[in-house]
Design a protein around this motif. Structure first.
Motif, PDB file in Angstrom:
ATOM      1  N   GLN A  77       0.803  -1.217   0.000  1.00  0.00           N
ATOM      2  CA  GLN A  77       0.000   0.000   0.000  1.00  0.00           C
ATOM      3  C   GLN A  77       0.840   1.273   0.000  1.00  0.00           C
ATOM      4  O   GLN A  77       0.309   2.367  -0.209  1.00  0.00           O
ATOM      5  CB  GLN A  77      -0.936  -0.008   1.214  1.00  0.00           C
ATOM      6  CG  GLN A  77      -1.922  -1.160   1.197  1.00  0.00           C
ATOM      7  CD  GLN A  77      -3.307  -0.763   1.678  1.00  0.00           C
ATOM      8  OE1 GLN A  77      -3.551   0.357   2.095  1.00  0.00           O
ATOM      9  NE2 GLN A  77      -4.229  -1.706   1.608  1.00  0.00           N
ATOM     10  N   TYR A 116      -2.115   4.059   0.284  1.00  0.00           N
ATOM     11  CA  TYR A 116      -2.691   4.091   1.629  1.00  0.00           C
ATOM     12  C   TYR A 116      -3.189   5.484   2.019  1.00  0.00           C
ATOM     13  O   TYR A 116      -3.985   5.631   2.961  1.00  0.00           O
ATOM     14  CB  TYR A 116      -1.684   3.562   2.661  1.00  0.00           C
ATOM     15  CG  TYR A 116      -0.610   4.538   3.069  1.00  0.00           C
ATOM     16  CD1 TYR A 116      -0.795   5.414   4.134  1.00  0.00           C
ATOM     17  CD2 TYR A 116       0.611   4.587   2.387  1.00  0.00           C
ATOM     18  CE1 TYR A 116       0.193   6.317   4.510  1.00  0.00           C
ATOM     19  CE2 TYR A 116       1.596   5.471   2.755  1.00  0.00           C
ATOM     20  CZ  TYR A 116       1.389   6.345   3.818  1.00  0.00           C
ATOM     21  OH  TYR A 116       2.356   7.231   4.177  1.00  0.00           O
ATOM     22  N   SER A 119      -8.591   7.960   0.418  1.00  0.00           N
ATOM     23  CA  SER A 119      -9.752   7.616   1.244  1.00  0.00           C
ATOM     24  C   SER A 119     -10.279   6.249   0.809  1.00  0.00           C
ATOM     25  O   SER A 119      -9.933   5.741  -0.258  1.00  0.00           O
ATOM     26  CB  SER A 119     -10.853   8.663   1.088  1.00  0.00           C
ATOM     27  OG  SER A 119     -11.431   8.586  -0.212  1.00  0.00           O
ATOM     28  N   LYS A 120     -11.151   5.657   1.636  1.00  0.00           N
ATOM     29  CA  LYS A 120     -11.758   4.362   1.285  1.00  0.00           C
ATOM     30  C   LYS A 120     -12.490   4.452  -0.048  1.00  0.00           C
ATOM     31  O   LYS A 120     -12.429   3.540  -0.879  1.00  0.00           O
ATOM     32  CB  LYS A 120     -12.731   3.917   2.384  1.00  0.00           C
ATOM     33  CG  LYS A 120     -12.092   3.488   3.679  1.00  0.00           C
ATOM     34  CD  LYS A 120     -11.424   2.129   3.538  1.00  0.00           C
ATOM     35  CE  LYS A 120     -10.907   1.649   4.884  1.00  0.00           C
ATOM     36  NZ  LYS A 120     -10.147   0.376   4.730  1.00  0.00           N
ATOM     37  N   GLN A 123      -9.947   4.578  -2.902  1.00  0.00           N
ATOM     38  CA  GLN A 123      -9.349   3.254  -3.109  1.00  0.00           C
ATOM     39  C   GLN A 123     -10.312   2.334  -3.850  1.00  0.00           C
ATOM     40  O   GLN A 123      -9.914   1.626  -4.789  1.00  0.00           O
ATOM     41  CB  GLN A 123      -8.967   2.637  -1.761  1.00  0.00           C
ATOM     42  CG  GLN A 123      -7.796   3.319  -1.076  1.00  0.00           C
ATOM     43  CD  GLN A 123      -7.443   2.666   0.249  1.00  0.00           C
ATOM     44  OE1 GLN A 123      -8.119   1.749   0.710  1.00  0.00           O
ATOM     45  NE2 GLN A 123      -6.380   3.145   0.877  1.00  0.00           N
ATOM     46  N   THR A 124     -11.576   2.334  -3.435  1.00  0.00           N
ATOM     47  CA  THR A 124     -12.598   1.516  -4.100  1.00  0.00           C
ATOM     48  C   THR A 124     -12.678   1.863  -5.576  1.00  0.00           C
ATOM     49  O   THR A 124     -12.680   0.976  -6.451  1.00  0.00           O
ATOM     50  CB  THR A 124     -13.970   1.738  -3.426  1.00  0.00           C
ATOM     51  OG1 THR A 124     -13.921   1.228  -2.100  1.00  0.00           O
ATOM     52  CG2 THR A 124     -15.087   1.035  -4.197  1.00  0.00           C
ATOM     53  N   HIS A 147     -18.802   1.496   3.977  1.00  0.00           N
ATOM     54  CA  HIS A 147     -17.938   2.613   4.393  1.00  0.00           C
ATOM     55  C   HIS A 147     -17.867   3.736   3.355  1.00  0.00           C
ATOM     56  O   HIS A 147     -17.062   4.653   3.508  1.00  0.00           O
ATOM     57  CB  HIS A 147     -16.521   2.129   4.750  1.00  0.00           C
ATOM     58  CG  HIS A 147     -16.513   1.021   5.755  1.00  0.00           C
ATOM     59  ND1 HIS A 147     -17.053   1.158   7.018  1.00  0.00           N
ATOM     60  CD2 HIS A 147     -16.076  -0.260   5.681  1.00  0.00           C
ATOM     61  CE1 HIS A 147     -16.918   0.020   7.679  1.00  0.00           C
ATOM     62  NE2 HIS A 147     -16.336  -0.854   6.890  1.00  0.00           N
ATOM     63  N   LEU A 148     -18.681   3.669   2.288  1.00  0.00           N
ATOM     64  CA  LEU A 148     -18.753   4.791   1.354  1.00  0.00           C
ATOM     65  C   LEU A 148     -19.890   5.714   1.781  1.00  0.00           C
ATOM     66  O   LEU A 148     -20.974   5.245   2.132  1.00  0.00           O
ATOM     67  CB  LEU A 148     -19.015   4.313  -0.081  1.00  0.00           C
ATOM     68  CG  LEU A 148     -17.929   3.489  -0.789  1.00  0.00           C
ATOM     69  CD1 LEU A 148     -18.305   3.305  -2.250  1.00  0.00           C
ATOM     70  CD2 LEU A 148     -16.564   4.156  -0.688  1.00  0.00           C
ATOM     71  N   ASN A 344     -17.015  10.837   4.536  1.00  0.00           N
ATOM     72  CA  ASN A 344     -16.113  10.129   5.441  1.00  0.00           C
ATOM     73  C   ASN A 344     -14.997  11.060   5.884  1.00  0.00           C
ATOM     74  O   ASN A 344     -14.428  11.799   5.074  1.00  0.00           O
ATOM     75  CB  ASN A 344     -15.519   8.900   4.746  1.00  0.00           C
ATOM     76  CG  ASN A 344     -16.547   7.800   4.568  1.00  0.00           C
ATOM     77  OD1 ASN A 344     -17.519   7.729   5.303  1.00  0.00           O
ATOM     78  ND2 ASN A 344     -16.346   6.932   3.589  1.00  0.00           N
TER      79      ASN A 344
END
Length: 492
Positions: A77, A116, A119-120, A123-124, A147-148, A344
């Motif tokens: 990452q 890394y 944000s989530k 990354q998605t 988590h989105l 988020n």
């Protein structure tokens, strides 16, 4: 276009007495946008793993495509995002990657940041963009919305609507409706495919369930009526048999030929009734096998002695010297169901932790009612280990009530014998929800309670909140749930 053929698929985990699939057969067109639905623990993720060849099974799966699984596991990452994407899709050109990210509304500067640091949501989107760039691939997308935030979900759904060739597991009704054209559903006893989105599938299911329930009641009445008729016919037959050996009341001899004819007629009628009764029983046995159990849930919240439970005025929260959120102001009053919204990282969970009594650095005015009892459901389920009986004892909740709630949320009795660490993500979340519903408190605070939880269970929880109107503060990105449940919303 090509077909994925599943023929007589049978699978159970080694050492388990649960059969996940038994002689399942169906076809999938590789051009479909396929939504995959079913209650927690039915085997959705297991089926994706079978397509990937991770487990041995009986039967046959044949396909002329390469299966790609999301979420992709990124090992390094610290690497730049562009290097991660090219690891997933080595033949992609830079301009293709930039174009794909633009469709997801992601700035191309993320390509030159370490993975890394994204944000989530970023990354998605980066992983999905990379996977859709691979040629001759069929994507197996496993719960990408967890988590989105609501805005990121909408953009991702719009992106998937323009794509084809994927199976998508999601429990967000709005998200599914916006981007799929077929539904693959794991029912209690079979797997079926229907054309349309989730809402059309759900309406068809309700109609089918209604028809089966009505037909079941009709057949029950038929069976009871035929059973009574059979008793009467048998009684008449016995009387006729007795009369063969006797005489009439007037003393004259019995016409045995007539009696024999009458007895044969009675036997024929009895056999006819028996056949009709058996046919009704067989028809009845075909019904109700896939009707989902969704009994009503209950909550018994304590009344607080004041109307106002908590008050936040110009609250700003800091982690060290970093400002997390600024000038947050709202009240919690009895009967409120407050939805906290925001991207988020905007400080939603920090505000929740402050209200729950954690040591948080803040400025502004925060008042909480004296002796206010709170039940908190966190995002994290990783601490769940051991058996349900010990868990109920450790948390001082009624074990019978706790397990009764889990039964209503589609837990089988077999689940009660397992270690919680083996539960699916949705089943673990249901454990936290059930525990919360058992606690005698004035206020429930739930932080993303629906992650991984199946749609039917979401509807049960939704109905519970509408029926009993408990005081609730919650963070949830399922827009349909928020629209139906919240009486107030506060946006960061």
């Amino acid at each position: 276009m090509s077909l994925i053929n599943v023929t007589n698929l049978t699978f159970s985990y080694e050492g388990s007495y649960d059969t996940i699939f038994e002689n399942v057969s169906f076809q999938i067109d590789t051009d479909w946008k396929l939504g995959f639905t079913g209650r927690n623990g039915r085997g959705k993720t297991t089926f994706l793993n079978l397509l990937l060849g991770k487990y041995e099974y009986r039967g046959n799966i044949s396909a002329n495509v390469t299966f790609e699984y999301f979420p992709y596991e990124v090992q390094e990452q610290e690497n730049l995002t562009i290097d991660i994407i090219k690891e997933i899709s080595p033949n992609s050109m830079d301009w293709e990657i930039i174009k794909e990210l633009s469709l997801l509304d992601v700035d191309d500067d993320v390509l030159y940041r370490q993975f890394y640091t994204l944000s989530k949501g970023e990354q998605t989107k980066a992983m999905l963009a990379a996977m859709f760039l691979k040629e001759n691939s069929f994507l197996l997308i496993d719960e990408p919305t967890n988590h989105l935030d609501a805005d990121a979900r909408k953009k991702l759904s719009n992106y998937l609507r323009k794509k084809k060739g994927f199976i998508l597991i999601s429990h967000d009704r709005y998200f599914l409706d916006n981007c799929i054209d077929h539904v693959l559903s794991i029912n209690k006893t079979n797997i079926e495919i229907q054309k349309g989105n989730f809402s059309s599938w759900w309406e068809n299911k309700k109609r089918q369930d209604g028809y089966e329930l009505a037909e079941n009641e009709k057949l029950k009445r038929d069976i009871n009526r035929l059973s009574e008729s059979a008793k009467r016919t048998n009684s008449w037959s016995n009387e006729v048999e007795k009369s063969k050996k006797g005489t009439t009341n007037s003393g004259s001899k019995i016409d045995k030929g007539y009696v024999g004819h009458k007895a044969a007629k009675m036997m024929k009628r009895s056999k006819s009734i028996e056949n009709r009764q058996q046919a009704s029983i067989e028809e009845k046995s075909k019904l109700l096998k896939n009707i989902e159990s969704s009994d009503s849930l209950k909550i018994s919240q304590l009344a607080y002695h004041k109307n106002k439970l908590a008050e936040l005025e110009n609250i700003s929260i800091y982690y060290g010297n970093i400002l997390v959120c600024k000038d947050v102001s709202f009240n919690i009053e009895q009967g409120d169901r407050i939805s906290i919204k925001g991207k988020n990282g905007s400080g939603k969970s920090s505000i929740i932790k402050l209200i729950c009594g954690e040591d948080i650095k803040y400025t502004g005015t925060f008042r909480k009612g004296s002796e206010l009892k709170i039940s908190y459901v966190s995002q994290d389920t990783s601490h769940l280990k051991g058996n349900l009986t010990d868990y109920a004892f450790e948390n001082n909740i009624d074990e019978s009530l706790f397990k009764a709630i889990l039964r209503k949320l589609d837990f089988t009795r077999i689940q009660f014998e397992k270690d919680m660490s083996s539960f699916s993500g949705g089943q673990k979340k249901k454990v936290l929800i059930a525990k919360s519903l058992c606690e005698k408190v004035h206020l429930h605070i739930w932080d993303e309670p629906l992650n991984f939880i199946d749609i039917i269970s979401r509807m049960q929880i939704e109905q519970l909140l509408l029926e009993y109107s408990p005081t609730l503060l919650f963070v949830e990105h399922d827009s349909e749930f928020c629209k139906n449940v919240a009486t107030k919303s506060f946006e960061f």
